[in-house]
Design a protein around this motif. Sequence first.
Motif, short mmCIF file in Angstrom:
data_model
loop_
_atom_site.label_atom_id
_atom_site.label_comp_id
_atom_site.label_asym_id
_atom_site.label_seq_id
_atom_site.Cartn_x
_atom_site.Cartn_y
_atom_site.Cartn_z
N THR A 230 0.90 -1.03 -0.11
CA THR A 230 -0.07 0.01 -0.01
C THR A 230 0.73 1.33 0.19
OG1 THR A 230 -0.11 -0.29 2.43
CG2 THR A 230 -2.22 -0.92 1.06
N GLY B 51 -0.09 -6.55 -7.93
CA GLY B 51 -0.12 -6.77 -9.24
C GLY B 51 0.42 -5.69 -10.12
N PRO B 52 0.46 -5.73 -11.24
CA PRO B 52 -0.50 -6.65 -12.11
C PRO B 52 0.24 -8.22 -12.24
CG PRO B 52 0.66 -5.31 -13.56
CD PRO B 52 0.96 -4.77 -12.23
N GLU C 32 -11.15 -8.43 -13.19
CA GLU C 32 -10.59 -9.19 -14.22
C GLU C 32 -9.68 -8.07 -15.14
OE1 GLU C 32 -12.59 -11.41 -17.82
OE2 GLU C 32 -14.12 -11.13 -16.01
N GLY C 33 -8.47 -8.44 -15.06
CA GLY C 33 -7.44 -7.80 -16.00
C GLY C 33 -7.61 -6.35 -15.78
N GLY C 34 -7.17 -5.73 -17.04
CA GLY C 34 -7.24 -4.32 -16.79
C GLY C 34 -6.36 -3.57 -16.10
N PRO C 35 -6.20 -2.02 -16.42
CA PRO C 35 -5.20 -1.47 -15.56
C PRO C 35 -5.83 -0.82 -14.28
CG PRO C 35 -6.50 0.19 -17.11
CD PRO C 35 -6.98 -1.52 -17.31
N GLU C 36 -7.03 -1.54 -13.82
CA GLU C 36 -7.44 -1.10 -12.83
C GLU C 36 -7.04 -1.98 -11.36
OE1 GLU C 36 -9.61 -0.68 -15.18
OE2 GLU C 36 -10.29 1.18 -15.34
N ARG D 224 -4.22 -2.92 -9.93
CA ARG D 224 -3.40 -2.53 -8.99
C ARG D 224 -4.15 -1.36 -7.79
NH1 ARG D 224 2.31 -2.88 -7.96
NH2 ARG D 224 3.09 -1.11 -6.94
N ARG E 88 -4.94 -2.36 -3.90
CA ARG E 88 -4.31 -1.48 -2.82
C ARG E 88 -5.40 -0.83 -1.95
NH1 ARG E 88 0.74 1.53 -3.96
NH2 ARG E 88 -0.19 3.22 -4.33
#
Lengths: 431, 431
Positions: B276, B352-353, B386-390, B392, B396
């Motif tokens: 974090t 992640g990612p 599921e996946g994607g830039p979101e 991480r 957190r």
Amino acid sequence: MRVELLTVGDELLLGDTVNGNAAWLGRRLADHGVRVTRSVVVGDELDVIIEAVDAALGRADAVITTGGLGPTYDDLTRDALAKAAGVALVRDAALERRLRERVARAGRELKPVALRMADVPEGARILGNSAGSAPGLRVELSGGVVYALPGVPFEMRTIMDEVVLPELARSAGLPAVARRVVHTAGMWESEMATLLAEVEEADEVELAYLPDPAEVSVRITVSGDDAATRLDGVEARVRVLLGPAVYGAGDETLYLVVHRLLAGRSETVATAESLTGGLIGAELTKAPGASATFAGGMVTYATELKERALGVPEDLLAEHGAVHPDVAAAMAAGVRDALGATYGLAVTGVAGPDPQDGRPVGTVYIGVAGPGDSRIVVSPKLPVPEGGPEVRPVIRRMTVVHALDLLRRVLLGLDVTGGSEQAQAHREDLG
Amino acid sequence: MRVELLTVGDELLLGDTVNGNAAWLGRRLADHGVRVTRSVVVGDELDVIIEAVDAALGRADAVITTGGLGPTYDDLTRDALAKAAGVALVRDAALERRLRERVARAGRELKPVALRMADVPEGARILGNSAGSAPGLRVELSGGVVYALPGVPFEMRTIMDEVVLPELARSAGLPAVARRVVHTAGMWESEMATLLAEVEEADEVELAYLPDPAEVSVRITVSGDDAATRLDGVEARVRVLLGPAVYGAGDETLYLVVHRLLAGRSETVATAESLTGGLIGAELTKAPGASATFAGGMVTYATELKERALGVPEDLLAEHGAVHPDVAAAMAAGVRDALGATYGLAVTGVAGPDPQDGRPVGTVYIGVAGPGDSRIVVSPKLPVPEGGPEVRPVIRRMTVVHALDLLRRVLLGLDVTGGSEQAQAHREDLG
């Protein structure tokens, strides 16, 4: 070409969701020279959606809808478009197969209602959704064309970028327009506008300022022949005029710029935070791979801890309190040494809402301690917002930006005051 | 009573600003039993604003506009309302005096264009703005009533709460509706809905779920006679059914609840954060007065620092890597001792990612070390997007919420797994 946005969903009218999709679409379309002329939100009611689509097509050439394409019975955009077009919904065999495969791969069972996502208004084109289950739809109505996209942001963005934007740009035969956003830190909007006056006077060049606390971006738009080539020239001129305040363009963020500068020299930074409580560390760890350049941090919120954990001299704290340039410098050197980093970055200040030790809200000292025990402290002149509950988060956010920006300037050997009124109040070389 | 929202401003269509005002108004009005039936955004064009006001009043009883009341020439809401009402704009002497006084107090000079903010459509009522310069306006048109509010959020909210909401509620002769939002942490929406099924079946009771990563709130609406009294009963039942997952209601936030619990016992917490990066410390210092309960924190992002600064045993790290329940427990005890706090709160995990040390994204261990060296570690089962830039930021954020919630449960002597599937995966008492 005029485009209207139509967002469907009770949760938006109730305010449970903020309409981030509309903002993203507006920006994306503007970047491609397409103007959004109106943006409407309606609830999950069949007749209202149909009426809103009709009204929008009465004013615009195309309508982009988001939401209402999911599996549940209050997802009504599909039904509304079929009714508006006067056609039936038909189940698409390929879509059904894909849905069944996705669900099987995830080891779940397909609920019958989920098959609604394979229903398509007769004659509509399916816009493939590589990021999720619900496909987009392109439906031609008498008034114009409707692109229906799912409400899940990541899926909406994927279909938009992969399918809709290229198609809109082609079909609109858009005039050549090139756009780029240049980012600055530590400079005020009014100051920027003055510096960039000559650029704005040029033909076929438009500037728009996008202010955020302590970060101002400027969007450059160049139109006409050779727009893309001329944009490069305009951007170069903007960078010259704004000088060291520019930290990047486009998708670049301040924390990534700092991370890359450190990574390129195999150096690290450690943070000592007071009023920001950990926000600078959080910023420096936003991207994966941060451990290569971020050694770690200390949150020394309590004054006593500044002395014990960071070695800030006791008499300094006793004489001046915790909010003082020498304290920022000592914190920076202390955390650098304690965590064995190349640089120490420290902040101390008054976030508000009340003054502290007789110092007004917005008093902030930022220290950087580098190799060879060089120390620099600046005290940015923060534009403290007038009252209200927003003071504290805004001061904290501005402090984070100024701290990262100071480190960036130090790493680049730039003038740390940037010639900017905002940062000029103090600059102290302490060693 | 049907209310429509009309937001005015090019910056919203261009996506430079997200329409947070509309979301806030929607929520606020829903809380008072008023339904927003549509929300429209238009640009800074006189004719378009007039047309949009007329169209909205054709559908609704009242329209609330935001934006376009400022001093510059693209602020056109005032002019549009005067034209729609067929009246002239007249300068209000009291408003002009107030503007001049405000500017003089700030030691600035009044620009002539700023006097536009003292112009009022003839016959309109001025809605006093105790928070800023531009007043709100109440204008009666043939189709209904328009409340025009400034676009600055804090000013808009102030006028809304002080003037418009009480007036709307009165004039609508609203049926008795009482609402309250109850907040939970560490429980899934589907699980909550199952537990609350009996409540939802009752007459005149409605539940709406407002999910956020790792925090789900439920809005209880009770209508009919005695709504306010019955709401108390329904809330009590909801709290019984949801058990320890409930941390508060209304304006209460998780960090404030934790702060107050600690403050009430004169105890403190110190944090040790890995994935974090400082967000837990930032959360615990959001409110003023945090130094009474937050001793400070360490961000030990690098594995080596966990050993050196927090005393996590070297062989433990060598054998298991940094993402392990024993590491979380050792970090918590280490930071508690290093900073001399009553409690240590520590997190380690994979944001992640990409996976780390063979552990999948979303693996998170949260440790609390208390007085007498008691140690508890939980590993919440995070619903990994599921996946994607979101991925991480979501991992957190969920980690922050679960960490604060674990401390809350420990402080209250509650079951730390809360009987919830989400937190049940692990619970280890280590000492």
